[in-house]
Design an enzyme around this catalytic site. Structure first.
Site, PDB file in Angstrom:
ATOM      1  N   ASP A 114       0.861  -1.192   0.000  1.00  0.00           N
ATOM      2  CA  ASP A 114       0.000   0.000   0.000  1.00  0.00           C
ATOM      3  C   ASP A 114       0.895   1.240   0.000  1.00  0.00           C
ATOM      4  O   ASP A 114       2.077   1.168   0.342  1.00  0.00           O
ATOM      5  CB  ASP A 114      -0.920   0.023   1.236  1.00  0.00           C
ATOM      6  CG  ASP A 114      -1.852   1.238   1.214  1.00  0.00           C
ATOM      7  OD1 ASP A 114      -2.434   1.538   0.155  1.00  0.00           O
ATOM      8  OD2 ASP A 114      -1.977   1.926   2.248  1.00  0.00           O
ATOM      9  N   SER A 115       0.295   2.375  -0.337  1.00  0.00           N
ATOM     10  CA  SER A 115       1.033   3.633  -0.290  1.00  0.00           C
ATOM     11  C   SER A 115       1.413   4.000   1.150  1.00  0.00           C
ATOM     12  O   SER A 115       2.295   4.817   1.356  1.00  0.00           O
ATOM     13  CB  SER A 115       0.171   4.750  -0.872  1.00  0.00           C
ATOM     14  OG  SER A 115      -0.997   4.886  -0.093  1.00  0.00           O
ATOM     15  N   CYS A 150      -4.304  -1.449  -2.121  1.00  0.00           N
ATOM     16  CA  CYS A 150      -4.465  -0.013  -2.345  1.00  0.00           C
ATOM     17  C   CYS A 150      -5.342   0.150  -3.575  1.00  0.00           C
ATOM     18  O   CYS A 150      -5.015  -0.375  -4.649  1.00  0.00           O
ATOM     19  CB  CYS A 150      -3.078   0.606  -2.586  1.00  0.00           C
ATOM     20  SG  CYS A 150      -3.123   2.334  -3.063  1.00  0.00           S
ATOM     21  N   GLU A 199      -3.158   9.064   7.826  1.00  0.00           N
ATOM     22  CA  GLU A 199      -1.691   8.970   7.871  1.00  0.00           C
ATOM     23  C   GLU A 199      -1.123   9.818   9.014  1.00  0.00           C
ATOM     24  O   GLU A 199      -0.086   9.511   9.567  1.00  0.00           O
ATOM     25  CB  GLU A 199      -1.072   9.427   6.532  1.00  0.00           C
ATOM     26  CG  GLU A 199      -1.242   8.429   5.393  1.00  0.00           C
ATOM     27  CD  GLU A 199      -0.354   7.177   5.512  1.00  0.00           C
ATOM     28  OE1 GLU A 199       0.830   7.304   5.856  1.00  0.00           O
ATOM     29  OE2 GLU A 199      -0.861   6.069   5.263  1.00  0.00           O
ATOM     30  N   CYS A 242     -11.164   2.876  -0.453  1.00  0.00           N
ATOM     31  CA  CYS A 242      -9.783   3.226  -0.107  1.00  0.00           C
ATOM     32  C   CYS A 242      -9.474   2.462   1.169  1.00  0.00           C
ATOM     33  O   CYS A 242     -10.271   2.502   2.122  1.00  0.00           O
ATOM     34  CB  CYS A 242      -9.644   4.730   0.120  1.00  0.00           C
ATOM     35  SG  CYS A 242      -8.013   5.177   0.777  1.00  0.00           S
ATOM     36  N   HIS A 297      -7.542   2.991   3.514  1.00  0.00           N
ATOM     37  CA  HIS A 297      -7.356   3.795   4.731  1.00  0.00           C
ATOM     38  C   HIS A 297      -8.688   4.055   5.453  1.00  0.00           C
ATOM     39  O   HIS A 297      -8.714   4.347   6.640  1.00  0.00           O
ATOM     40  CB  HIS A 297      -6.765   5.163   4.395  1.00  0.00           C
ATOM     41  CG  HIS A 297      -5.292   5.160   4.112  1.00  0.00           C
ATOM     42  ND1 HIS A 297      -4.744   4.585   2.990  1.00  0.00           N
ATOM     43  CD2 HIS A 297      -4.248   5.697   4.803  1.00  0.00           C
ATOM     44  CE1 HIS A 297      -3.429   4.769   3.008  1.00  0.00           C
ATOM     45  NE2 HIS A 297      -3.111   5.444   4.097  1.00  0.00           N
TER      46      HIS A 297
HETATM   47  N1  DGL Z   1      -4.956   3.100   0.678  1.00  0.00           N
HETATM   48  C1  DGL Z   1      -4.883   3.765  -0.590  1.00  0.00           C
HETATM   49  C2  DGL Z   1      -6.125   3.412  -1.418  1.00  0.00           C
HETATM   50  O1  DGL Z   1      -6.735   2.389  -1.128  1.00  0.00           O
HETATM   51  C3  DGL Z   1      -4.661   5.215  -0.328  1.00  0.00           C
HETATM   52  C4  DGL Z   1      -4.178   5.946  -1.479  1.00  0.00           C
HETATM   53  C5  DGL Z   1      -3.367   7.167  -1.196  1.00  0.00           C
HETATM   54  O2  DGL Z   1      -2.215   7.015  -0.849  1.00  0.00           O
HETATM   55  O3  DGL Z   1      -3.891   8.254  -1.421  1.00  0.00           O
HETATM   56  O4  DGL Z   1      -6.495   4.078  -2.348  1.00  0.00           O
END
Ligand code: DGL
Length: 280
Positions: free
Chosen positions: A16-17, A79, A164, A198, A200
């Site tokens: 993931d990011s 992600c 984050e 998403c 997150h």
């Molecule tokens: N968890 C990522 C997603 O599902 C977040 C993306 C991001 O870094 O903006 O899209």
């Protein structure tokens, strides 16, 4: 064909990011605790959601290659933004040259497969990053399986930074959560099912539920991705044999390992050890 890649079995890679993919890893580990996992969070370059297609593709491919070099044969893009913007290119254009036997899977398809039996009004909302909404991946994938469903999307660019930066429980988060839920329901008041598109966003679930009218089902992706991965490995014993099973989970971040382990503990409800990782 990348000659550096080992043919020996290895862990399942989860990428993931940032921290969001931990909500997916959590569910996968619950469903399949016997497997080994390497989690890679590109926290130094998060968020991906506001970045261009080219950059998300480049960053995601770098991460996938690193996970392959660490022995993974199967990588889950935990992600949505990477699944929306990079998955197909990697599957079609890159994997044949890297190693045609390795696999990269995303989180959008398993989520979309789940909604057909959940929505009664056939009006579905998607809350996601700007990148995922602009890519139209959700309406495109939903309409392949359920052409009758009406899909409305709402980009929530502040939600990933709130998570984050550990602000998802703060009063400030209420403002941004309410704003995007109101916007989505203004687009279509018949929505009875909302996809958190998403990884997150499950951290914001208590606030999301606070501002949603009764009778709307909220879909977090973890359980569907975990079930889909389990079924994939059952249907592909050749891949299952390449996944080691010692219940070991390793965490890597491109940011400071101290920062990551502090925040990740709130996602996972447990202490973890983390290594810093440099992607070039
Ligand atoms: N968890 C990522 C997603 O599902 C977040 C993306 C991001 O870094 O903006 O899209």
């Amino acid at each position: 064909m990348n000659k550096k890649l080992s043919k020996s079995p290895g862990a399942i890679g989860v990428f993931d990011s940032g921290y969001g993919g931990l909500t997916i890893l959590n569910q996968i580990k619950q469903e399949m605790p016997e497997y080994d996992y390497i989690y890679l969070g590109d926290n130094a370059r998060t968020p991906y959601g506001t970045r261009s297609f080219e950059i998300v593709y480049e960053f995601t491919l770098q991460a996938v290659n690193k996970l392959f070099e660490m022995g993974c044969h199967l990588v889950i893009l935990a992600c949505n933004t990477a699944s929306a913007k990079a998955l197909r290119s990697i599957q079609i254009n890159d994997l044949p040259g890297i190693d045609p036997n390795r696999r990269v899977l995303g989180v959008i398809r398993p989520t979309v497969e789940s909604i057909g039996n959940i929505t009664h009004s056939r009006h579905v909302g998607v809350l996601a990053t700007s990148g995922t909404i602009i890519s139209e991946s959700y309406p495109l994938e939903i309409h392949k399986l359920h052409p009758d469903i009406i899909v409305s999307g709402e980009p929530c660019p502040m939600w990933v930074p709130l998570v984050e930066n550990n602000e998802y429980n703060s009063p400030g988060a209420d403002y941004f959560v309410k704003q995007h839920i109101d916007n989505l329901l203004k687009k279509d008041s018949e929505i009875d099912t909302i996809i958190l598109g998403c990884t997150h966003y499950p951290l914001l679930l208590p606030k999301i539920e606070k501002y949603l009218p009764a009778g709307i089902t909220v879909i977090s992706q973890g359980e569907y991705v975990a079930a889909s991965l389990k079924s994939y490995l059952k249907r592909h014993p050749e891949m299952d044999k390449l996944c080691t099973k010692n219940s070991i989970c390793k965490f890597l971040t491109t940011e400071s390992e101290i920062k990551f382990s502090e925040s990740a503990s709130t996602f996972l409800n447990t202490e973890i050890s983390v290594e810093r990782f440099v992607i070039e």
